[in-house]
Structure formats: C-alpha cells, structure tokens
Motif scaffolding. Structure first.
Motif, PDB file in Angstrom:
ATOM      1  N   GLU A 136       1.779   4.532  -2.808  1.00 40.20           N
ATOM      2  CA  GLU A 136       1.451   5.154  -4.089  1.00 40.20           C
ATOM      3  C   GLU A 136       2.588   4.924  -5.094  1.00 40.20           C
ATOM      4  OE1 GLU A 136      -1.115   6.781  -5.222  1.00 40.20           O
ATOM      5  OE2 GLU A 136      -2.337   7.163  -3.420  1.00 40.20           O
ATOM      6  N   GLU A 148       1.077  -0.009 -11.427  1.00 42.04           N
ATOM      7  CA  GLU A 148       0.124   0.790 -10.660  1.00 42.04           C
ATOM      8  C   GLU A 148      -1.045  -0.067 -10.197  1.00 42.04           C
ATOM      9  OE1 GLU A 148       1.330   1.659 -13.525  1.00 42.04           O
ATOM     10  OE2 GLU A 148       2.231   3.641 -13.304  1.00 42.04           O
ATOM     11  N   TYR A 193      -6.472  -2.367  -7.075  1.00 43.63           N
ATOM     12  CA  TYR A 193      -5.908  -1.920  -5.802  1.00 43.63           C
ATOM     13  C   TYR A 193      -5.444  -0.467  -5.906  1.00 43.63           C
ATOM     14  CZ  TYR A 193      -6.007  -6.502  -3.591  1.00 43.63           C
ATOM     15  OH  TYR A 193      -6.425  -7.676  -3.011  1.00 43.63           O
ATOM     16  N   PRO A 194      -6.411   0.468  -6.046  1.00 38.70           N
ATOM     17  CA  PRO A 194      -6.011   1.865  -6.196  1.00 38.70           C
ATOM     18  C   PRO A 194      -5.169   2.335  -5.002  1.00 38.70           C
ATOM     19  CG  PRO A 194      -8.417   1.639  -5.927  1.00 38.70           C
ATOM     20  CD  PRO A 194      -7.859   0.265  -6.100  1.00 38.70           C
ATOM     21  N   GLY A 195      -4.114   3.064  -5.298  1.00 40.66           N
ATOM     22  CA  GLY A 195      -3.239   3.575  -4.243  1.00 40.66           C
ATOM     23  C   GLY A 195      -2.150   2.602  -3.840  1.00 40.66           C
ATOM     24  N   TRP A 196      -2.192   1.385  -4.391  1.00 38.42           N
ATOM     25  CA  TRP A 196      -1.174   0.393  -4.075  1.00 38.42           C
ATOM     26  C   TRP A 196      -0.209   0.244  -5.257  1.00 38.42           C
ATOM     27  CZ3 TRP A 196      -1.864  -3.908  -0.161  1.00 38.42           C
ATOM     28  CH2 TRP A 196      -2.886  -3.630   0.749  1.00 38.42           C
ATOM     29  N   SER A 197       0.884  -0.486  -5.020  1.00 37.82           N
ATOM     30  CA  SER A 197       1.851  -0.776  -6.075  1.00 37.82           C
ATOM     31  C   SER A 197       2.189  -2.254  -6.047  1.00 37.82           C
ATOM     32  CB  SER A 197       3.160   0.000  -5.855  1.00 37.82           C
ATOM     33  OG  SER A 197       2.936   1.389  -5.916  1.00 37.82           O
ATOM     34  N   LYS A 244       0.844  -1.191   0.000  1.00 38.94           N
ATOM     35  CA  LYS A 244       0.000   0.000   0.000  1.00 38.94           C
ATOM     36  C   LYS A 244       0.885   1.249   0.000  1.00 38.94           C
ATOM     37  CE  LYS A 244      -4.253   1.642   2.137  1.00 38.94           C
ATOM     38  NZ  LYS A 244      -5.187   1.441   3.243  1.00 38.94           N
ATOM     39  N   ASP A 246      -3.924   0.874  -9.408  1.00 40.73           N
ATOM     40  CA  ASP A 246      -5.182   1.335 -10.031  1.00 40.73           C
ATOM     41  C   ASP A 246      -5.688   0.347 -11.063  1.00 40.73           C
ATOM     42  OD1 ASP A 246      -4.709   3.620  -8.642  1.00 40.73           O
ATOM     43  OD2 ASP A 246      -5.265   4.953 -10.317  1.00 40.73           O
ATOM     44  N   ALA A 247      -4.760  -0.139 -11.884  1.00 37.72           N
ATOM     45  CA  ALA A 247      -5.125  -1.008 -13.000  1.00 37.72           C
ATOM     46  C   ALA A 247      -5.373  -2.439 -12.532  1.00 37.72           C
ATOM     47  CB  ALA A 247      -4.018  -0.993 -14.044  1.00 37.72           C
TER      48      ALA A 247
END
Ligand code: PLP
Length: 353
Positions: A310, A323, A329-333, A308, A325-326
């Motif tokens: 950005e 990313e 898991y928005p905001g995670w990497s 978690k 987002d795709a």
C-alpha cells in the motif's frame, strides 16, 4: 462554444498528496519523491556546461532542425542517419506527432495497464483507443495484441519495458510482432527505459526502424539522462515517417538549452552507462529486499519496481511513490529507484530494517 465531446473525460493528472509532492520537489519537508521515474541525480556536467555556453544566444531562435542533436543521436545508433531521427518536446511530443500521421477514423491498440498518455493522445488526435490486457504475469501478450487488431487499426504502441510493470519483450519477440503486423499499421516502440534493461537479448530495435517501413523507436532524455525538465525526446524512424513527422511538428518545439544539453549528454555514453549500472544494481538490491520480506512484486527491467505494498506504508515513512490505484494496480505501489539513501528509506519502510 461547443467543445469536441470526446475531450470531456480528459482530466489533468492530479496526484493525491499533491502538497507533499510539491514540497518534495522544492526540497522542503522530509519527503523523498519517487513518483515519476526520474533520475535522482542532476544532468551530466557536460550538459550543464553546454547550457551555460549557450545562454548568450537565447536572443536567437534555436536550430529549427536540431541538426547537431540529430547527428549526436544518429552517431549513437549504428546505421541510423540524421534523416532517420525525429526530435520532440519530450518523447511525449514525438508520440503525438506520430499519431497525427495516421489515417482516421481509426484506432490505436496498446497493452494495458501501460502508460496513460497513449489513451490521452489518441483522444486528442481523434483516434479510438483499444486496450489489450497484460498476461497474468504482468507481461505483454504478443498473441493477444495481434488478435486485437481490426481493419480500423492504424497504430500499435508497445511500451518496452512496460510502464508500470517493468516487464519487457526481447528483440526477437518484438521482431515477430513487427513481422506479423499488416504493412500499413504503424508500430511505435516506446523505449523510455531502454538504458536500464540488462537482458542482452533486448537491444537492437533500431534495426527494425531501418529494415521496415513502419517501425519507430521512441526514446527520451527524461530518464537516464536526467534532463526531464528540459523536455526532449527522439524517435528512430524510417526516412519517410521521419519526413512526415517533421511536417506536423510545431516549429522550434525543442528549445536551445534542450538541444545543446541533450547532444552533450548523448556524447558521454560511458558516463550515462555508469548511471544506468548504478540504477540496475540498486534495483537488484530493492528486489532482493522485497524477496526477503516475502512481498509480491514484478521483476523489473526499468528504473522502477511495481510492488504489492500500500502507498500509505511508504507515505508514513516520508517516501512518495506512484499509487497503484491510478495505474490499474489498486493496493500496489510503483517505486522509482532513487539514490542509495532514498532506496534505504524505501527498504526500511516495508521491512522495518
Ligand atoms: C517517462 C516516460 C516517457 C517520457 O516522456 P517524456 O515526454 O520524454 O518526458 C515516455 N514513455 C513512457 C512510457 C514513460 O514512462
């Protein structure tokens, strides 16, 4: 012309920061590319030598049946015979060929978030996709998966370990799912990250391919073998499924360089295991650093960790990650485990160390 309407939502994968990614791929700019779960090392010297040796034969078509490669794969999996092995242009082609075999109309069920290619292939071959949410701990929920089956279900795809979470099911859990599936539902185990699992209760799924009529293990040379660019993957399947998969396979879909390099790499299991051990050690080091920094992440059995953080935090440090987002898991990497220097850079990006 009139296009099939279900193809409209299919968009090619366009990573943001594509220019950075292209530069990293060309070795330009000071970026490290940890976006695609590749190995940070080249192929084994044995694989390179096999390609050099094969070059003068490029005028000929390759072995249509990839016999030497299939023999090498069967030799590495106790009880598997060459007739149980299917090959493909990446494991992606194996997945495509398997989903060509089932009756339609019909649907494919898989946990979600998982590998986006499943939904894409389902659409391409005219099957519906049914997504079953992961548990709150980001692992696959076997009960929910089974509860989602309908009379239209033709196949279940289980990504194990799961991309992008790195969570896994033990062999007994997979066996329990296989046992409870209706006989005419195909169970595809996508084991792209098989070699990176260090839980001793995980391996052995090829026994299910031998003891059932409808379980296929799909693996790849794109990850631990470091041969992603050659495009070669394989499946371990009951004979009848292997036979049908070969009927729909595009002739010569696995080229000569891929066949000889993959066979050579399969023939060096100690060296491949050493690479996997390195990745596992580095994964442990990264997860420890995440613990120390108090960052939330999903403990992984693959060659990546979902954390978690950005993506911008990494980008500023010259590290390209996938990313969240795709991936749902928005905001995670999702961070691929790289070589030691690359992983140092990952750790310093979020810890300041
Ligand atoms: C990387 C990956 C693959 C490998 O695809 P290839 O076509 O063999 O390169 C397959 N499945 C999953 C889940 C992956 O992450």
């Amino acid at each position: 012309m009139k296009f099939r309407r279900e193809l409209d939502p299919l968009k090619p994968y366009n990573p943001p920061w594509i220019s950075h990614e292209a530069k990293a791929e060309r070795g330009e700019g000071d970026y490290v590319k940890l976006t695609a779960n590749e190995l940070s090392f080249g192929p084994l010297p044995e694989a390179e030598a096999a390609i050099s040796e094969a070059l003068p034969r490029l005028n000929r078509y390759p072995d249509r049946h990839a016999a030497a490669l299939r023999a090498a794969i069967s030799g590495a999996n106790a009880g598997i015979r060459p007739e149980n092995v299917v090959v493909g242009n990446g494991s992606s082609e194996v997945l495509l060929n398997l989903l060509q075999l089932v009756e339609r109309p019909g649907e494919v069920v898989f946990p979600w978030p998982s590998f986006s290619l499943y939904a894409t292939i389902a659409r391409i071959v005219g099957l519906e996709a049914r997504r079953v949410p992961l548990r709150p701990d980001h692992a696959v929920d076997p009960d929910a998966l089974l509860a989602a089956l309908t009379p239209k279900t033709r196949a279940v795809i289980l990504c194990n370990p799961n991309n992008p979470t790195g969570t896994h099911l033990k062999l007994e859990e997979v066996r329990a799912i296989a046992d409870r599936l209706p006989e005419d539902v195909l169970l595809i185990l996508d084991e792209a990250y098989y070699e990176f699992v260090d839980d001793p209760s995980y391996p052995g799924s090829h026994e299910l391919a031998l003891s059932t009529q409808s379980v296929v293990c799909v693996r790849t040379f794109s990850k631990v073998h470091g041969l992603a660019a050659l495009r070669v993957g394989y499946g371990l399947a009951p004979r009848e499924i292997a036979d049908y998969a070969e009927r729909v396979r595009f002739p010569f879909s696995v080229n000569l360089a891929a066949q000889v390099a993959a066979a050579a790499s399969m023939g060096a299991p100690e060296r491949i295991a050493k690479r996997a051990s390195f990745v596992i050690e580095e994964r442990t080091r990264l997860q420890r650093a995440l613990d120390e920094a108090g960052v939330e992440y999903v403990p992984s059995q693959a060659n990546f960790v979902l954390a978690k953080i950005e993506p911008a935090v990494f980008r500023r440090a010259g590290v390209l990650v996938r990313e969240g987002d795709a991936l749902g898991y928005p905001g995670w990497s999702r961070i691929t485990i790289g070589n030691s220097a690359e992983n140092d850079r990952v750790i310093s990006a979020f810890s300041g160390r």
